[in-house]
Design an enzyme around this catalytic site. Sequence first.
Site, PDB file in Angstrom:
ATOM      1  CE  LYS A  13      39.209  -2.664   5.232  1.00  0.00           C
ATOM      2  NZ  LYS A  13      39.866  -1.842   6.289  1.00  0.00           N
ATOM      3  NE  ARG A  88      45.172  -3.652   2.484  1.00  0.00           N
ATOM      4  CZ  ARG A  88      44.427  -4.330   3.352  1.00  0.00           C
ATOM      5  NH1 ARG A  88      43.595  -5.242   2.942  1.00  0.00           N
ATOM      6  NH2 ARG A  88      44.535  -4.083   4.636  1.00  0.00           N
ATOM      7  NE  ARG A 127      42.380  -5.497  14.113  1.00  0.00           N
ATOM      8  CZ  ARG A 127      42.413  -5.171  12.818  1.00  0.00           C
ATOM      9  NH1 ARG A 127      41.296  -5.083  12.124  1.00  0.00           N
ATOM     10  NH2 ARG A 127      43.555  -4.919  12.239  1.00  0.00           N
ATOM     11  NE  ARG A 159      45.514  -8.432  11.972  1.00  0.00           N
ATOM     12  CZ  ARG A 159      44.926  -7.801  10.967  1.00  0.00           C
ATOM     13  NH1 ARG A 159      43.622  -7.943  10.776  1.00  0.00           N
ATOM     14  NH2 ARG A 159      45.622  -7.026  10.159  1.00  0.00           N
ATOM     15  NE  ARG A 170      47.956  -3.171   9.232  1.00  0.00           N
ATOM     16  CZ  ARG A 170      47.283  -3.656  10.275  1.00  0.00           C
ATOM     17  NH1 ARG A 170      47.851  -3.725  11.461  1.00  0.00           N
ATOM     18  NH2 ARG A 170      46.063  -4.067  10.108  1.00  0.00           N
TER      19      ARG A 170
HETATM   20  P1  ADP Z   1      43.122  -4.612   8.204  1.00  0.00           P
HETATM   21  O1  ADP Z   1      41.744  -5.169   8.319  1.00  0.00           O
HETATM   22  O2  ADP Z   1      43.713  -4.275   9.531  1.00  0.00           O
HETATM   23  O3  ADP Z   1      43.234  -3.529   7.197  1.00  0.00           O
HETATM   24  P2  ADP Z   1      43.764  -6.982   6.699  1.00  0.00           P
HETATM   25  O4  ADP Z   1      43.433  -8.137   7.558  1.00  0.00           O
HETATM   26  O5  ADP Z   1      42.802  -6.614   5.626  1.00  0.00           O
HETATM   27  O6  ADP Z   1      44.069  -5.750   7.662  1.00  0.00           O
HETATM   28  O7  ADP Z   1      45.184  -7.192   6.038  1.00  0.00           O
HETATM   29  C1  ADP Z   1      46.315  -7.510   6.802  1.00  0.00           C
HETATM   30  C2  ADP Z   1      47.546  -7.472   5.922  1.00  0.00           C
HETATM   31  O8  ADP Z   1      47.424  -8.439   4.863  1.00  0.00           O
HETATM   32  C3  ADP Z   1      47.788  -6.143   5.195  1.00  0.00           C
HETATM   33  O9  ADP Z   1      48.492  -5.226   6.015  1.00  0.00           O
HETATM   34  C4  ADP Z   1      48.609  -6.614   4.001  1.00  0.00           C
HETATM   35  O10 ADP Z   1      49.946  -6.864   4.374  1.00  0.00           O
HETATM   36  C5  ADP Z   1      47.961  -7.949   3.650  1.00  0.00           C
HETATM   37  N1  ADP Z   1      46.891  -7.789   2.667  1.00  0.00           N
HETATM   38  C6  ADP Z   1      45.555  -7.988   2.860  1.00  0.00           C
HETATM   39  N2  ADP Z   1      44.865  -7.739   1.737  1.00  0.00           N
HETATM   40  C7  ADP Z   1      45.770  -7.367   0.802  1.00  0.00           C
HETATM   41  C8  ADP Z   1      45.679  -6.965  -0.556  1.00  0.00           C
HETATM   42  N3  ADP Z   1      44.499  -6.870  -1.202  1.00  0.00           N
HETATM   43  N4  ADP Z   1      46.840  -6.654  -1.208  1.00  0.00           N
HETATM   44  C9  ADP Z   1      48.026  -6.750  -0.597  1.00  0.00           C
HETATM   45  N5  ADP Z   1      48.176  -7.105   0.677  1.00  0.00           N
HETATM   46  C10 ADP Z   1      47.065  -7.414   1.391  1.00  0.00           C
HETATM   47  P1  ADP Z   2      39.056  -3.416   9.568  1.00  0.00           P
HETATM   48  O1  ADP Z   2      38.588  -4.772   9.086  1.00  0.00           O
HETATM   49  O2  ADP Z   2      38.508  -2.301   8.722  1.00  0.00           O
HETATM   50  O3  ADP Z   2      40.525  -3.322   9.738  1.00  0.00           O
HETATM   51  P2  ADP Z   2      37.776  -4.155  12.107  1.00  0.00           P
HETATM   52  O4  ADP Z   2      36.394  -4.517  11.700  1.00  0.00           O
HETATM   53  O5  ADP Z   2      38.686  -5.252  12.464  1.00  0.00           O
HETATM   54  O6  ADP Z   2      38.430  -3.166  11.000  1.00  0.00           O
HETATM   55  O7  ADP Z   2      37.657  -3.110  13.313  1.00  0.00           O
HETATM   56  C1  ADP Z   2      38.843  -2.582  13.925  1.00  0.00           C
HETATM   57  C2  ADP Z   2      38.632  -2.494  15.442  1.00  0.00           C
HETATM   58  O8  ADP Z   2      37.680  -1.476  15.736  1.00  0.00           O
HETATM   59  C3  ADP Z   2      38.090  -3.776  16.055  1.00  0.00           C
HETATM   60  O9  ADP Z   2      38.668  -3.910  17.333  1.00  0.00           O
HETATM   61  C4  ADP Z   2      36.582  -3.532  16.142  1.00  0.00           C
HETATM   62  O10 ADP Z   2      35.973  -4.249  17.213  1.00  0.00           O
HETATM   63  C5  ADP Z   2      36.527  -2.019  16.372  1.00  0.00           C
HETATM   64  N1  ADP Z   2      35.363  -1.371  15.744  1.00  0.00           N
HETATM   65  C6  ADP Z   2      34.808  -1.654  14.544  1.00  0.00           C
HETATM   66  N2  ADP Z   2      33.774  -0.827  14.263  1.00  0.00           N
HETATM   67  C7  ADP Z   2      33.685   0.021  15.329  1.00  0.00           C
HETATM   68  C8  ADP Z   2      32.810   1.117  15.658  1.00  0.00           C
HETATM   69  N3  ADP Z   2      31.835   1.519  14.820  1.00  0.00           N
HETATM   70  N4  ADP Z   2      33.020   1.751  16.852  1.00  0.00           N
HETATM   71  C9  ADP Z   2      34.017   1.346  17.688  1.00  0.00           C
HETATM   72  N5  ADP Z   2      34.857   0.331  17.434  1.00  0.00           N
HETATM   73  C10 ADP Z   2      34.701  -0.336  16.272  1.00  0.00           C
END
Ligand code: ADP
Ligand code: ADP
Length: 215
Positions: A13, A88, A127, A159, A170
């Site tokens: 995302k 979420r 990541r 992270r 998660r």
């Molecule tokens: P990822 O991209 O790995 O899914 P995010 O960066 O979006 O993780 O979110 C990291 C953490 O921040 C989540 O695991 C949660 O604890 C918190 N968080 C983010 N967005 C929300 C939301 N909309 N509602 C509740 N908690 C959130």
């Molecule tokens: P999210 O925001 O949904 O948690 P991220 O955009 O941070 O996900 O992507 C999670 C990890 O996967 C990062 O290390 C990113 O570089 C990698 N990644 C994202 N898209 C792809 C893809 N299409 N193929 C392989 N790796 C990817």
Amino acid sequence: MKIILLGPPGAGKGTQAKSISNRYSIPHISTGDIFRKNISENTPLGIEAKKYIDNGQLVPDEVTINMVKDRLQQDDCKNGYLLDGFPRTVSQAESLQGFLKDRDESLDTALLIEVPRDFILERMTGRRVCPSCGASYHVKFNPAVEGKCELCGSEVVQRKDDTEETVQERLDVYERQTQPLIDFYKEKNLLSVVEGTKAINEVFESICDILGSVK
Ligand code: ADP
Ligand code: ADP
Ligand code: ZN
């Protein structure tokens, strides 16, 4: 355009959001990035959010919803926005619908990036992120050259919540609390789906095809 991105942690995302935000000139609003900024600045919101984030749990709805409503009322959101990581929970999605309705606005689409669970662990543990601008990299799939962010030059980091144990938690939280949003938006005829297992640029092309047809 008003878009929300759905999908499990690690779906890509954040990665796609940077490109979409560029292409369509709309702000990328990542609730995770906002929480992390508050944590690094030790604000009351950051101190509260950290308790949940470190354990892979969701920050309570009330805190999150108020934060997002504030953000969506800023000037740069007038012509649209891209929400990444929000909503979420069903309650967050209902609040967003209410917020939009009060303004006579609507979403263009809820875009689900679909990636099966067995892809996720490798993506998450490899990541690396930019602490300044939130850009995502991956040690294998999208390496940061010399460990520096290509957008702003900061040193990328891992992270704290990207450990195997927290990732499993998660993913469980996602399945329990966030997956129901797929049906929520399907019923409103707002859901679009992109296959997220292809290469990053191929996923982006598919997203542009979809966004071109919902615009
Ligand atoms: P990822 O991209 O790995 O899914 P995010 O960066 O979006 O993780 O979110 C990291 C953490 O921040 C989540 O695991 C949660 O604890 C918190 N968080 C983010 N967005 C929300 C939301 N909309 N509602 C509740 N908690 C959130
Ligand atoms: P999210 O925001 O949904 O948690 P991220 O955009 O941070 O996900 O992507 C999670 C990890 O996967 C990062 O290390 C990113 O570089 C990698 N990644 C994202 N898209 C792809 C893809 N299409 N193929 C392989 N790796 C990817
Ligand atoms: Zn950066």
